[in-house]
Design an enzyme around this catalytic site. Structure first.
Site, PDB file in Angstrom:
ATOM      1  N   SER A  21     -42.954  25.399  18.430  1.00 31.69           N
ATOM      2  CA  SER A  21     -41.977  25.041  17.390  1.00 31.69           C
ATOM      3  C   SER A  21     -41.696  23.546  17.401  1.00 31.69           C
ATOM      4  CB  SER A  21     -40.663  25.814  17.602  1.00 31.69           C
ATOM      5  OG  SER A  21     -40.058  25.426  18.833  1.00 31.69           O
ATOM      6  N   TYR A  80     -20.517  19.344  36.194  1.00 33.05           N
ATOM      7  CA  TYR A  80     -21.420  19.550  35.051  1.00 33.05           C
ATOM      8  C   TYR A  80     -20.770  19.141  33.738  1.00 33.05           C
ATOM      9  CZ  TYR A  80     -24.619  21.803  31.770  1.00 33.05           C
ATOM     10  OH  TYR A  80     -25.504  22.041  30.744  1.00 33.05           O
ATOM     11  N   ASN A 103     -43.528  18.241  26.498  1.00 32.04           N
ATOM     12  CA  ASN A 103     -42.667  18.202  25.320  1.00 32.04           C
ATOM     13  C   ASN A 103     -41.481  19.170  25.377  1.00 32.04           C
ATOM     14  OD1 ASN A 103     -42.163  18.046  22.181  1.00 32.04           O
ATOM     15  ND2 ASN A 103     -42.581  20.202  22.617  1.00 32.04           N
ATOM     16  N   THR A 106     -35.352  22.281  34.138  1.00 35.78           N
ATOM     17  CA  THR A 106     -36.400  22.541  33.146  1.00 35.78           C
ATOM     18  C   THR A 106     -37.033  21.254  32.629  1.00 35.78           C
ATOM     19  OG1 THR A 106     -35.289  24.573  32.433  1.00 35.78           O
ATOM     20  CG2 THR A 106     -36.899  23.620  30.920  1.00 35.78           C
ATOM     21  N   ASP A 120     -43.269  29.184  31.950  1.00 33.00           N
ATOM     22  CA  ASP A 120     -41.810  29.101  31.963  1.00 33.00           C
ATOM     23  C   ASP A 120     -41.444  27.968  32.908  1.00 33.00           C
ATOM     24  OD1 ASP A 120     -39.094  29.342  32.210  1.00 33.00           O
ATOM     25  OD2 ASP A 120     -39.089  31.490  32.650  1.00 33.00           O
TER      26      ASP A 120
END
Length: 357
Positions: free
Chosen positions: A84, A233, A160, A181, A133
């Site tokens: 996407s 956070y 990306n 991630t 993942d």
């Protein structure tokens, strides 16, 4: 390119000015964000060279300098998050340029749907899905093992994929989701593939960062604290930290790979109208979607910098640089500080070791 270079000059001036007089990065972000919208809106009136024309130009230029009939084998590219947004349009451009593209994605159904769409649009079959993942060490290692069992070469790695401004979450291995991630996942993936990339030189690594790195902490101690302490956070600052980490990883890796024929660069794709903002509570509002279509770049426009950095013959020997709006430009000076980059590298390795089973 006048609008692109002018917009980059404004942001570069802002960064240099704010860093010189120590105004603070909140002020810098406040100053730089309007430039994004200014560029996105005005670029829509560029009738002489619209995004689609530039997209085709980069594809044609690559094919001219890399004729298919002169290649002993089809070059392989990996694009994370290819299903996407700018990952999709980047993958489409690479297929048209002559690459066989690995769609390294978490969701097989979405990846398959995206590949079917590209195949219909291009009449090309040069893509395949491989599960990845980035929030799972196990998945990353399985991906690289599978890739190496199938292919002996890799010409291009486009890091990306990413998650943006999510509520506090952890990866499958227990690391804060955005840093885990966006940075750690790609850090492991890239290092796992370095032997293939070196063997395939000349080769390129493209790390998609963001202007949001302006909102990052600029000491390693603060980055560590915000990454490891849930009480510290903040979805904006933690996202900024993951994005400056992308640049710092590129800065140091470029030095480590000097002389190998593998170049590494990072970039800001622009403020792009994609699904990356899915965690926003206002994203499903019709009015907000309409405003975004005006103030943000299309995925095609947003992919142009990635495509250029990945394919341009003018950049085949350029490494360790940061790009935006299709041109080399200025990032925060902290992201170019080699001792700080090494500290971040060491912290990343220790984090991986600590959270490995």
């Amino acid at each position: 390119m006048i609008l692109e270079k002018f917009s980059n000059w404004i942001v570069s001036f802002q960064i240099n000015f704010v860093e010189r007089i120590r105004l603070g990065r909140s002020m810098l972000g406040f100053m730089a964000v309007p430039v994004e919208f200014f560029y996105a809106v005005l670029s829509k009136f560029n009738l002489a060279s619209p995004p689609k024309v530039k997209f085709n130009r980069y594809v044609i230029e690559y094919r001219k300098t890399n004729p298919v009939e002169q290649q002993s084998e089809q070059p392989i590219a990996i694009v994370t998050g290819a299903n996407s947004g700018i990952g999709y349009t980047t993958s489409k451009a690479l297929m048209l340029a002559g690459f066989h593209v690995i769609f390294a994605c978490r969701n097989k159904d979405l990846a398959t749907e995206a590949m079917d769409k590209i195949k219909k649009e291009t009449n090309l079959e040069t893509c395949e899905y491989m599960h990845l993942d980035l929030s799972s060490f196990e998945s990353i290692h399985q991906f690289t093992t599978e890739f190496k069992s199938k292919y002996a070469s890799l010409k291009l790695l486009v890091n990306n994929a990413g998650v943006m401004m999510c509520p506090y979450l952890k990866t499958k291995d227990g690391i804060e989701m955005q840093f885990g991630t966006n940075h750690v996942g790609h850090f492991i993936l890239t290092n796992n593939l370095l032997d293939v990339l070196k063997r395939s030189s000349p080769a390129r690594i493209v790390n998609v960062s963001s202007l949001a790195h302006l909102f990052a902490d600029t000491t390693i101690e603060k980055i560590i604290e915000r990454t490891t302490n849930p009480k510290k956070y903040n979805k904006i600052w933690n996202y900024g930290n993951s994005k400056i980490a992308n640049i710092m990883f590129s800065t140091l890796l470029a030095k480590k790979l000097s002389g190998t024929g593998v170049v590494v660069n990072s970039l800001h794709p622009g403020s792009v109208n994609t699904g990356l903002t899915r965690y926003s509570s206002f994203d499903n509002n019709f009015l907000v979607r309409f405003i975004k279509s005006i103030l943000l770049l299309s995925p095609t426009a947003g992919s142009l910098t990635t495509i250029k950095v990945a394919t341009s013959s003018d950049l085949e020997n350029v490494t360790g640089k940061y790009f935006a709006r299709e041109n080399e430009t200025t990032a925060l000076s902290f992201s170019q500080n080699i001792p700080a980059c090494q500290e971040l590298w060491d912290f990343t390795e220790s984090l991986i070791q600590e959270h490995s089973a």
